[in-house]
Motif scaffolding. Structure first.
Motif, mmCIF file in Angstrom:
data_model
loop_
_atom_site.group_PDB
_atom_site.id
_atom_site.type_symbol
_atom_site.label_atom_id
_atom_site.label_comp_id
_atom_site.label_asym_id
_atom_site.label_seq_id
_atom_site.Cartn_x
_atom_site.Cartn_y
_atom_site.Cartn_z
ATOM 1 N N LEU A 113 15.329 11.877 -0.080
ATOM 2 C CA LEU A 113 14.009 12.187 0.463
ATOM 3 C C LEU A 113 13.130 12.654 -0.694
ATOM 4 O O LEU A 113 13.479 13.597 -1.401
ATOM 5 C CB LEU A 113 14.100 13.276 1.527
ATOM 6 N N ILE A 114 12.004 11.974 -0.878
ATOM 7 C CA ILE A 114 11.064 12.287 -1.949
ATOM 8 C C ILE A 114 9.851 12.991 -1.347
ATOM 9 O O ILE A 114 9.254 12.495 -0.395
ATOM 10 C CB ILE A 114 10.595 11.022 -2.690
ATOM 11 N N GLU A 115 9.499 14.146 -1.906
ATOM 12 C CA GLU A 115 8.295 14.862 -1.489
ATOM 13 C C GLU A 115 7.427 15.125 -2.717
ATOM 14 O O GLU A 115 7.845 15.821 -3.637
ATOM 15 C CB GLU A 115 8.652 16.182 -0.800
ATOM 16 N N TYR A 116 6.251 14.527 -2.735
ATOM 17 C CA TYR A 116 5.299 14.683 -3.830
ATOM 18 C C TYR A 116 5.966 14.431 -5.187
ATOM 19 O O TYR A 116 5.800 15.178 -6.143
ATOM 20 C CB TYR A 116 4.646 16.069 -3.777
ATOM 21 N N GLY A 117 6.736 13.361 -5.235
ATOM 22 C CA GLY A 117 7.350 12.931 -6.480
ATOM 23 C C GLY A 117 8.649 13.619 -6.837
ATOM 24 O O GLY A 117 9.214 13.351 -7.903
ATOM 25 N N ILE A 118 9.177 14.491 -5.973
ATOM 26 C CA ILE A 118 10.395 15.243 -6.271
ATOM 27 C C ILE A 118 11.494 14.876 -5.268
ATOM 28 O O ILE A 118 11.265 14.936 -4.056
ATOM 29 C CB ILE A 118 10.136 16.757 -6.223
ATOM 30 N N PRO A 119 12.690 14.519 -5.739
ATOM 31 C CA PRO A 119 13.811 14.287 -4.815
ATOM 32 C C PRO A 119 14.325 15.624 -4.284
ATOM 33 O O PRO A 119 14.912 16.407 -5.032
ATOM 34 C CB PRO A 119 14.869 13.603 -5.690
ATOM 35 N N VAL A 120 14.075 15.910 -3.018
ATOM 36 C CA VAL A 120 14.409 17.220 -2.456
ATOM 37 C C VAL A 120 15.709 17.199 -1.651
ATOM 38 O O VAL A 120 16.239 18.260 -1.298
ATOM 39 C CB VAL A 120 13.259 17.755 -1.577
ATOM 40 N N LEU A 121 16.204 16.029 -1.333
ATOM 41 C CA LEU A 121 17.436 15.885 -0.562
ATOM 42 C C LEU A 121 18.113 14.607 -1.025
ATOM 43 O O LEU A 121 17.452 13.594 -1.243
ATOM 44 C CB LEU A 121 17.123 15.832 0.932
ATOM 45 N N ASP A 134 0.842 -1.198 0.000
ATOM 46 C CA ASP A 134 0.000 0.000 0.000
ATOM 47 C C ASP A 134 0.875 1.246 0.000
ATOM 48 O O ASP A 134 1.589 1.516 0.956
ATOM 49 C CB ASP A 134 -0.914 -0.007 1.232
ATOM 50 N N TYR A 135 0.828 2.001 -1.092
ATOM 51 C CA TYR A 135 1.651 3.193 -1.223
ATOM 52 C C TYR A 135 0.826 4.479 -1.143
ATOM 53 O O TYR A 135 1.317 5.555 -1.442
ATOM 54 C CB TYR A 135 2.386 3.169 -2.564
ATOM 55 N N ASN A 136 -0.420 4.390 -0.736
ATOM 56 C CA ASN A 136 -1.308 5.552 -0.779
ATOM 57 C C ASN A 136 -0.853 6.678 0.141
ATOM 58 O O ASN A 136 -1.177 7.842 -0.093
ATOM 59 C CB ASN A 136 -2.739 5.143 -0.406
ATOM 60 N N ASP A 137 -0.108 6.361 1.185
ATOM 61 C CA ASP A 137 0.322 7.379 2.142
ATOM 62 C C ASP A 137 1.754 7.849 1.896
ATOM 63 O O ASP A 137 2.340 8.514 2.733
ATOM 64 C CB ASP A 137 0.214 6.833 3.571
ATOM 65 N N PHE A 138 2.316 7.524 0.710
ATOM 66 C CA PHE A 138 3.712 7.830 0.448
ATOM 67 C C PHE A 138 3.885 9.162 -0.286
ATOM 68 O O PHE A 138 4.628 9.268 -1.243
ATOM 69 C CB PHE A 138 4.352 6.700 -0.379
#
Length: 253
Positions: free
Chosen positions: A104-112, A72-76
């Motif tokens: 670290l991925i945030e809303y599909g973007i690697p931010v770190l 389940d990836y719905n909360d990722f």
């Protein structure tokens, strides 16, 4: 937080280095797809998973060694993406060119992103649109450097007909062959200008490098017009496989 992440990735990488230098302590296995995996992959995985769960207990962790366990990836919307040992073939072949990767991925973007090469005692990391290289206790900010014709870096362990055809049709200064995510790092610090990758890679192979490339002023783009590099996880439409891509100092037309 970044200091704690640096400590954690070094802890995992230094444990890999110990196992690498003492071959008796690392065994080789093969996954269902016949790709190699070692005890060092699993040890690094456990160190990083445990550390991230303590540091950020509310952020899920997806690793090359546990992604098959997730249903389940719905909360990722935000998650850690880890490759505990990138360049397992390089580890096995003893050429030193392997890394530990964390993103670290945030809303599909690697931010770190963090990439640690334990055999070179070299760490690359990025945060907040800046990227750094740390080696022998010296920290320097890194940026891409454009050069025409470009220096090119390609995989040491993967031959590819499409890559050969591509290289025959462009002008370049020199080609470097290198293992693991170190290829992204050479682009980010300006030593090469282009890393073209044709063929199969997975999201954990590139996420940390992607973050560092972007933070250093470079670009990541899909070679395939109808596909894009995607880190958004969905239970109904989930694939860990990337399209072919360019990591470069400038946009490729």
């Amino acid at each position: 937080m970044l200091k704690k992440l640096v400590f954690l990735i070094r802890q995992a990488g230094d444990r890999i280095r110990y196992m690498y230098e003492n071959e008796f302590s690392s065994k080789i296995f093969y996954k269902e797809n016949q790709s190699p995996v070692t005890d060092a992959d699993y040890v690094s995985h456990e160190i990083i998973i445990t550390g991230l769960q303590e540091l950020t207990p509310d952020i899920p962790v997806l690793s090359e060694e546990n992604y098959a366990d997730h249903t389940d990836y719905n909360d990722f919307d935000k998650y850690w993406l880890i490759d505990p040992l990138d360049g397992t073939k390089e580890f096995i072949n003893h050429n030193n060119e392997f890394t530990v990767n964390m993103a670290l991925i945030e809303y599909g973007i690697p931010v770190l992103g963090l990439i640690y090469a334990p055999m070179y005692n070299t760490l690359y990391y990025s945060w907040n649109n800046s990227a750094w290289k740390e080696q022998n206790n010296i920290i320097e900010k890194i940026r891409v450097i454009d050069h025409d014709p470009p220096n090119i870096v390609v995989s040491r362990s993967h031959d590819n007909r499409l890559l050969d055809q591509y290289l025959q049709n462009i002008n370049f200064n020199q080609i470097i062959r290198l293992g693991s995510s170190l290829k992204f790092c050479l682009v980010a610090e300006g030593k090469v200008q282009l890393y073209p990758r044709f063929g199969k890679t997975s999201i954990w192979d590139i996420a940390a490098g992607h973050a560092i490339i972007i933070a250093s002023g470079g670009y990541m783009q899909s070679i395939q017009i109808d596909k894009r590099i995607n880190y958004i996880l969905s239970s109904s439409n989930f694939s860990v496989i990337n399209p072919s891509f360019y990591a470069s100092s400038k946009l490729i037309k």
